[in-house]
Design an enzyme around this catalytic site. Sequence first.
Site, short mmCIF file in Angstrom:
data_model
loop_
_atom_site.label_atom_id
_atom_site.label_comp_id
_atom_site.label_asym_id
_atom_site.label_seq_id
_atom_site.Cartn_x
_atom_site.Cartn_y
_atom_site.Cartn_z
CG HIS A 97 29.06 -0.82 -7.45
ND1 HIS A 97 29.04 0.55 -7.50
CD2 HIS A 97 30.25 -1.15 -6.88
CE1 HIS A 97 30.16 1.02 -6.99
NE2 HIS A 97 30.91 0.01 -6.60
CE LYS A 116 28.17 -0.05 -3.55
NZ LYS A 116 28.79 -0.47 -2.27
#
Length: 251
Positions: free
Chosen positions: A135, A139
């Site tokens: 990610h 995040k």
Amino acid sequence: MKAAIIGYGKMGREIERILRERGHEVALTIDADNASDLDAEHLEGIDVAIEFTTPATAYANIRTCLEAGTAVVSGTTGWTDRLAELQALCRERGGALFYASNFSLGVNLLFRLNRRLAELVGSVGGYQVRIDEVHHTQKKDAPSGTAITLAEGVIAGMPDKREWVNYAPGIDCSAHRIDDPAAAASNQVVIGSVREGAVPGIHTVRYESEDDCLELRHETKNRRSLALGAVVAAEFLAGKRGIYTMDDLLK
């Protein structure tokens, strides 16, 4: 539908665009600079609140909505050790709560494929499982809620798997952390977490034996698929009572 957006970052703005495209009214937006406006007075008349914030704030945000009698859709991950508390509150108040670790249709198809494959592999035996997720650097939680859901699917389908552990070098917030994936016990599912660039999300489940390898992979191209799923969930939830997931929506 009259909607509130809780969390007005990139995801919140994409949700707002889709709500307006689909003819809905965005009557309230909440972010860090006006968090105090999330109260019963400002939620009055709201059909559904859509909540995408942070692990530190999600519980309180959702609780406020339920106590105000407002249906709420949440996609925030990293806090769900307390989800059962809010589900109990929802039942007690006769409210409506829709939670998913990922609102992408493709990811939810991946969940189902993974659960079925885990059952088949579990009946045959002889395979080890590894989950990897990548990610963007913004995040906040690791492993991702999507990766945890995939691991839970593996554990449900394979009798010899009991728990998941996380290998996340350089990520301070990882749960169930191990420093060396090779040290994982045979009954553990390793989740490898990487945070780099602006990657929306890549998830891979690899089943490997001494003789072959099976792999499931999903790559999110942009946030729109997630935002659209959240809006569709809000449309589904409006006017209902109870606790719902993507399984209910996809039926």
